[in-house]
Design a protein around this motif. Structure first.
Motif, short mmCIF file in Angstrom:
data_model
loop_
_atom_site.label_atom_id
_atom_site.label_comp_id
_atom_site.label_asym_id
_atom_site.label_seq_id
_atom_site.Cartn_x
_atom_site.Cartn_y
_atom_site.Cartn_z
N ARG A 123 0.98 -1.04 -0.01
CA ARG A 123 0.00 -0.12 0.09
C ARG A 123 0.90 1.23 -0.14
NH1 ARG A 123 -5.37 -1.37 1.06
NH2 ARG A 123 -5.30 -3.54 1.14
N LYS A 124 0.20 2.29 -0.38
CA LYS A 124 1.09 3.70 -0.46
C LYS A 124 1.16 4.29 0.76
CE LYS A 124 1.67 7.88 -3.25
NZ LYS A 124 1.62 8.37 -4.35
N LEU A 125 2.57 4.27 1.18
CA LEU A 125 2.89 5.04 2.35
C LEU A 125 3.18 6.44 2.09
CD1 LEU A 125 4.00 4.81 5.54
CD2 LEU A 125 6.18 4.42 4.48
N GLY A 126 3.56 6.53 1.07
CA GLY A 126 3.92 8.12 0.70
C GLY A 126 4.31 8.46 -0.55
N GLY A 127 4.86 9.57 -1.10
CA GLY A 127 5.01 10.03 -2.36
C GLY A 127 5.94 11.39 -2.15
N ILE A 128 6.55 11.34 -3.36
CA ILE A 128 7.81 12.54 -3.69
C ILE A 128 7.29 13.31 -4.84
CG2 ILE A 128 10.28 13.01 -4.06
CD1 ILE A 128 10.34 9.85 -2.65
N PRO A 153 -5.57 10.19 8.21
CA PRO A 153 -6.59 9.31 7.50
C PRO A 153 -6.08 9.00 6.22
CG PRO A 153 -7.59 11.31 8.34
CD PRO A 153 -6.38 11.58 8.39
N VAL A 154 -5.99 7.66 5.91
CA VAL A 154 -5.50 7.36 4.87
C VAL A 154 -6.64 6.60 3.65
CG1 VAL A 154 -3.01 6.92 5.22
CG2 VAL A 154 -4.68 4.94 5.43
N PRO A 155 -6.71 6.56 2.51
CA PRO A 155 -7.53 5.92 1.59
C PRO A 155 -7.17 4.28 1.67
CG PRO A 155 -5.72 6.94 0.12
CD PRO A 155 -5.51 7.40 1.55
N THR A 156 -8.23 3.62 1.06
CA THR A 156 -7.83 2.05 1.22
C THR A 156 -6.69 1.44 0.43
OG1 THR A 156 -9.40 1.81 -0.96
CG2 THR A 156 -10.42 1.55 1.21
N THR A 157 -6.11 2.43 -0.53
CA THR A 157 -4.85 1.92 -1.13
C THR A 157 -3.65 2.44 -0.45
OG1 THR A 157 -4.90 3.98 -2.55
CG2 THR A 157 -5.71 1.87 -3.41
N GLY A 158 -4.13 3.10 0.76
CA GLY A 158 -2.82 3.83 1.44
C GLY A 158 -2.37 2.90 2.82
N VAL A 259 2.47 5.33 -17.91
CA VAL A 259 1.83 3.77 -17.72
C VAL A 259 1.27 3.72 -16.23
CG1 VAL A 259 3.65 2.62 -17.33
CG2 VAL A 259 1.66 1.38 -18.16
N SER A 260 0.12 3.43 -16.13
CA SER A 260 -0.31 3.25 -14.58
C SER A 260 0.11 2.00 -13.94
CB SER A 260 -1.86 3.49 -14.41
OG SER A 260 -2.22 3.22 -13.19
N LEU A 261 0.59 1.68 -12.85
CA LEU A 261 1.16 0.40 -12.44
C LEU A 261 0.12 -0.04 -11.40
CD1 LEU A 261 4.88 0.73 -12.42
CD2 LEU A 261 3.44 -0.18 -14.14
N GLY A 262 -0.83 0.82 -10.96
CA GLY A 262 -1.86 0.36 -10.05
C GLY A 262 -1.29 -0.04 -8.61
N TYR A 263 -2.44 -0.41 -7.73
CA TYR A 263 -2.06 -0.83 -6.42
C TYR A 263 -3.14 -2.11 -5.96
CZ TYR A 263 0.52 2.98 -4.82
OH TYR A 263 1.42 3.86 -4.74
N ASP A 264 -2.39 -2.91 -5.15
CA ASP A 264 -3.43 -3.85 -4.65
C ASP A 264 -4.77 -3.82 -4.06
OD1 ASP A 264 -0.95 -5.33 -4.89
OD2 ASP A 264 -0.44 -5.67 -2.88
N GLY A 265 -4.80 -2.69 -3.37
CA GLY A 265 -6.13 -2.29 -2.63
C GLY A 265 -7.17 -1.83 -3.41
#
Ligand code: BTN
Length: 265
Positions: A123-128, A153-158, A259-265
């Protein structure tokens, strides 16, 4: 309660990579990156750090909004890289790798999703978000902005780092100030690997943390598999053979955002 500047400064002073940084802490800003550019215009030196408890117009990649409610880490570091403009991609890769490594050194298994995402447990912990100012083909100023989910608060992918560590009964990072310091330590040590002669050493280490290796992708209707990152910071995709009787292998390189590489959630 927001981030305690004095506590952060004391932690930074104890680490060689961060001892020379200058820190400004704000309760609310539109964006720490935006504030960093204002500071640069007023003569801020390389090594100036801007942190906000919350942002009202946090900037994400590709013009997206970065949700920035209280409890998260929102910081920007001013640097003067003097790097040829073509090498600007190194700044984001180096910061991502440096932060993941600094957290990894404290037992937090952070991985990297091309090209600017910090991943924990899929899941996404953070970004730059790195922004640059170029003069005569040289990056004269850069702002490396980092957002990391701590107790916000974080979204379901976070994923939020504080609750992850609580579940592990880990005290590896026990405050937002400590997270800010480790993040800055990571950016600075990653930045030391940027060079006009290339980032091959960094890329080898980046690949070890790279979650997208082997991932199936479709690019303009063609299927393929991610095989790595090029020394220009592009995603390398090996396309499936299009001709059933011919052993043809084609590799393409994709620029960030194509290209989008997506997330598990
Ligand atoms: C992404 O889209 O993944 C990158 C998000 C980067 C957000 C951070 S929060 C601190 C800094 N200030 C901003 O306005 N954006 C960056």
């Amino acid at each position: 309660m927001g981030l305690d500047r004095q506590k952060l400064v004391a932690i930074l002073a104890a680490m060689p990579e961060t001892a020379d940084l200058t820190v400004e802490v704000y309760e609310t800003l539109p964006s720490t990156n935006q504030q960093a550019w204002k500071a640069i215009a007023q003569g801020a030196r390389s090594g100036t750090v801007l942190i906000a408890d919350r942002q009202t117009s946090g900037r994400g990649q590709w013009g997206r909004q970065w949700s920035s409610s209280a409890g998260g880490l929102y910081l920007s570091l001013v640097i003067a890289p003097n790097l040829p403009v073509n090498y600007g991609y190194q700044l984001t890769l180096a910061a991502a790798w440096g932060i993941a490594t600094a957290l990894g050194d404290r037992g937090i298994p952070v991985r990297l999703k091309w090209h600017n995402d910090l991943i924990l447990m899929g899941r996404k912990l953070g970004g730059i978000l790195t922004e640059t100012k170029v003069r005569q083909e040289t990056i004269i100023h850069a702002v490396v902005g980092v957002g990391i989910n701590w107790a916000n608060p974080v979204p379901t992918t976070g994923i939020g780092l504080q609750s992850f560590l609580n579940q592990q009964s880990s005290t590896a990072i026990d405050s937002l100030e400590m997270l800010a310091a480790v993040t800055l330590q990571g950016i600075v040590s990653g930045y030391q690997h940027c060079s006009p002669t290339g980032i091959n050493t960094l890329l080898r280490s980046y690949h070890k943390l790279f979650v997208n290796l082997g991932q199936r992708v479709t690019v303009e209707g063609q299927n393929g598999v991610v095989v790595g990152i090029s020394d220009r910071g592009e995603l390398r995709v090996r396309l499936d053979s299009q001709l059933s009787n011919v052993d043809s292998v084609a590799e393409i390189c994709l620029a960030p955002g194509s290209v989008s590489l997506g997330y598990d959630g």
